[in-house]
Design an enzyme around this catalytic site. Structure first.
Site, PDB file in Angstrom:
ATOM      1  N   PRO A 185     -35.660 -50.367 -49.268  1.00 49.30           N
ATOM      2  CA  PRO A 185     -36.292 -49.599 -50.347  1.00 49.30           C
ATOM      3  C   PRO A 185     -36.138 -50.259 -51.715  1.00 49.30           C
ATOM      4  O   PRO A 185     -37.001 -50.108 -52.572  1.00 49.30           O
ATOM      5  CB  PRO A 185     -35.558 -48.257 -50.296  1.00 49.30           C
ATOM      6  CG  PRO A 185     -35.042 -48.146 -48.903  1.00 49.30           C
ATOM      7  CD  PRO A 185     -34.713 -49.548 -48.494  1.00 49.30           C
ATOM      8  N   GLU A 203     -30.208 -47.805 -51.629  1.00 50.35           N
ATOM      9  CA  GLU A 203     -29.768 -46.653 -52.416  1.00 50.35           C
ATOM     10  C   GLU A 203     -30.239 -46.704 -53.869  1.00 50.35           C
ATOM     11  O   GLU A 203     -30.024 -47.691 -54.579  1.00 50.35           O
ATOM     12  CB  GLU A 203     -28.243 -46.554 -52.382  1.00 50.35           C
ATOM     13  CG  GLU A 203     -27.689 -45.347 -53.105  1.00 50.35           C
ATOM     14  CD  GLU A 203     -26.199 -45.165 -52.892  1.00 50.35           C
ATOM     15  OE1 GLU A 203     -25.619 -44.239 -53.491  1.00 50.35           O
ATOM     16  OE2 GLU A 203     -25.603 -45.946 -52.117  1.00 50.35           O
ATOM     17  N   LYS A 219     -23.898 -41.511 -48.479  1.00 47.86           N
ATOM     18  CA  LYS A 219     -22.546 -41.490 -47.941  1.00 47.86           C
ATOM     19  C   LYS A 219     -22.639 -41.041 -46.500  1.00 47.86           C
ATOM     20  O   LYS A 219     -23.141 -39.954 -46.212  1.00 47.86           O
ATOM     21  CB  LYS A 219     -21.633 -40.545 -48.726  1.00 47.86           C
ATOM     22  CG  LYS A 219     -20.899 -41.223 -49.854  1.00 47.86           C
ATOM     23  CD  LYS A 219     -19.921 -42.240 -49.325  1.00 47.86           C
ATOM     24  CE  LYS A 219     -19.709 -43.352 -50.336  1.00 47.86           C
ATOM     25  NZ  LYS A 219     -19.159 -44.553 -49.686  1.00 47.86           N
TER      26      LYS A 219
END
Length: 649
Positions: A185, A203, A219
């Site tokens: 991403p 992230e 997480k």
């Protein structure tokens, strides 16, 4: 596109989800800052943009990376960019910063890469990849972190290590293979200053559009193999440890953003989503907020940095713990990569799945979040679960020499068991026994703890007998058998005779909860009542067939780390807490009996037993008594159990 960037000076390429799923290309920065300036303040040194900005435009601004220690950074100011929105390329610029003629030269240089012939790939080579520290050292650091959590110093911390190697060749082609294979991403290639950075981050750290801010902390990780991917997703979704870890970090991100957000504007629209990423599953949540009037990008980054998912909570103390337990600075890893533009806002990824190249050195950081429910050796394996797809993407299989999970324990199908001491029918240390069984069921069978086993620990069964033992056996299919029998009252070591031990080599083929076949050892004990059989490797003692071992060496309490070779004993955990409360230094390593002033075995039913003599291939040893430290610890253990206390955490 990344290979074409090799023709440009100090290029930055961002691919994937940046700027609304765009590709951004910038080169030839007007300024470069690599350490002397406050990196957060730099992000506010932006030209004023007049008029309406076209939808999606980035135009230019500060691009680069901030290290985990933000004093280590590389940022460049780029007055123009190329942006691909999925349908066409856009040539964008911050007009007025440089002359029109200079801007035209820069525009032509960027656009020329779009029409240039595709170059032939250049070679690169990676040497043997080795970790910055070995398995025993890493799991010892993880266990020390767990001890700090149990002591109430922190709730969670991210503990990392570095995979490193010699390398040579084309950095831009390595980045192209990494990002092209994984399609992350937040892919990035940044070549500002002396270091070149290639990132396949999944992230989002922060994205600001106007006054709206979004963060997507990750997480919780499980491998996503070709076979069994769905089972691993269910395992992650049902993991109490991973869910608790994610929720704690979400709360931390909410707290970070609340310091710069309008009151009441922080919200969590998505919590604990299981999301597929290259080679792994992740638990992902989304936090959103509206910034107060006057809050700048510098204010936002100062409040949120370093990212919560790669630090811990509470953040300030967690950063101190990280500095104490890790073996060196992280560099770019777990910092942030991205841009701040006066036209569109700011966007930064968390610099994980990130390779750092400097001269002939290759660095890849890996790590994981530690909670009170963490199993230290599982954290080591998780590091390599995360590294595996990256190293495969750049053609290296060298990780297989140093990481990867061991084969499933062949005895795991025999089930798991737990033995506890009962005081008037109620289990002593019941919370810790329950947590250990839950972890074992999850890690071995990906299943919840059967209700009958939980009931035996939670509710007990009143008895007039002051002391009994309870054994819970859980078959691999989930069947539960609970049995009880007599047990001696726990007593201090000064009141107990010493025991004799024989040391035998430990069997190979271990799994996360037991060594391989130990029937030979148990048969020897059955034939010689009162004899303690100790399993050992070349470095020293590991455990007995029913107990953990501790030693006093140079005034320190020494016991093997939870590196997958020993059972995670409940009484071992209690003893370490008692030692910490007494101010005793703890060393997590395999104890060498030739250096020990005293040795003891500790278990949930017998408590502590001191070893008088031992014989084995490495020699014979004897000790006159348990010594002052072990005596003091045994008194504390007896007092704790007589009072019915439970382990903190």
């Amino acid at each position: 596109m990344l290979r074409l960037a090799g023709k440009l000076r100090q290029p930055v390429v961002l691919t994937g989800g940046w700027a609304g799923a765009a590709i951004l290309l910038a080169a030839d920065p007007l300024q470069v800052k690599t350490g002397a300036d406050d990196p957060f303040a730099l992000l506010d040194r932006q030209p004023f943009v007049e008029g309406e900005v076209p939808s999606g435009a980035v135009a230019g601004g500060w691009f680069g990376w901030l290290g985990f220690d933000p004093a280590d950074h590389a940022l460049g100011f780029y007055p123009n960019v190329l942006r691909f929105d999925g349908g066409q390329w856009w040539d964008e610029a911050l007009v007025g910063i440089i002359t029109d003629d200079e801007l035209e030269v820069r525009r032509q240089a960027l656009c020329s890469v779009l029409t240039a012939p595709r170059p032939e790939p250049m070679a690169y080579a990676l040497g043997l990849v080795t970790p910055s520290r070995d398995l025993p050292a890493h799991v010892a650091a993880v266990e020390r972190c767990i001890q700090k959590i149990r002591a109430g110093e922190i709730y969670q911390a991210n503990i990392c290590l570095t995979l490193q190697a010699e390398w040579c060749g084309s950095a831009v082609d390595l980045a192209a293979d990494l990002i092209g294979t994984l399609e992350p991403p937040y892919g990035a290639y940044v070549a500002i200053g002396e270091r070149q950075v290639a990132s396949a981050s999944p992230e989002l750290f922060v994205r600001r559009r106007g006054r709206q801010v979004t963060s997507r902390p990750i997480k919780g990780t499980r491998p996503r193999p070709a076979d069994g991917a769905a089972a691993e997703a269910r395992r992650l979704a049902g993991s109490q440890k991973d869910r608790a870890e994610n929720v704690m970090i979400v709360d931390l991100v909410r707290n970070d953003l609340s310091r710069v957000a309008e009151t009441g504007s922080v919200r969590v629209p998505e919590l604990l989503d299981v999301v597929a990423h290259p080679g792994v599953w992740h638990l992902v949540s989304t936090v959103e907020a509206t910034l107060r009037e006057g809050v700048t990008d510098a204010d936002l980054l100062r409040s949120a940095f370093p990212p919560g998912s790669v630090s811990g909570t509470p953040k300030h103390r967690a950063l101190e713990v990280i500095a104490d337990l890790e073996d060196g600075p992280r560099g770019v890893y777990t910092g942030a990569i991205g841009y701040a533009s006066p036209a569109t806002g700011a966007e930064f990824s968390v610099a994980i799945r990130t390779v750092e190249l400097c001269g002939s050195r290759f660095r890849l950081g890996v790590g994981g979040g530690i909670t009170v429910d963490s199993t230290p050796v599982q954290e080591w394996w998780e590091c390599f679960d995360k590294a595996r797809p990256l190293l495969h993407a750049i053609g290296s299989g060298a990780w297989e020499l140093i990481g990867g999970r061991p084969a499933t324990d062949p005895l795991a199908d025999g089930g798991i068991c737990d033995t506890s001491l009962l005081r008037y029918g109620e289990p002593v240390e019941r919370a810790e026994h329950l947590a250990r069984l839950e972890r074992a069921m999850y890690e071995l069978y990906q299943a919840p703890l059967p209700a009958a086993a939980a009931d035996a620990l939670l509710h007990g069964e009143a008895s007039a007998e002051p002391w009994q033992r309870q054994r819970i056996d859980i078959a691999s299919g989930g069947a539960v058998r609970v049995s009880r029998g007599p047990a001696a009252a726990p007593g201090a070591l000064a009141d107990k005779p010493g025991e004799d031990a024989i040391v035998l080599p430990a069997q190979t083929g271990f799994g996360p909860y037991k060594w391989g076949d130990r029937r030979r050892h148990e048969a020897l004990e059955a034939a010689h009542p009162g004899l303690v059989v100790v399993l050992a490797d070349s470095a020293g003692w590991l455990e007995t067939t029913r107990a953990n071992v501790v030693a006093v060496i140079g005034g320190r309490l020494v016991t093997p780390a939870l590196d997958g070779r020993i059972l995670p004993g409940v009484t071992r955990t209690v003893l370490l807490e008692l030692a910490r409360d007494l101010g005793v230094e703890i060393e997590l390593r395999t104890p060498d009996p030739s250096m020990a002033q005293a040795m003891a075995a500790v278990s949930s039913v017998a408590g502590m037993r001191w070893i008088r003599t031992c014989n084995g291939s490495a020699g014979s040893f004897s000790w006159e008594g348990p010594g002052e430290l072990l005596n003091e610890l045994s008194k504390g253990l007896v007092a704790r159990w007589a009072g019915g206390a439970t382990v903190r955490g």
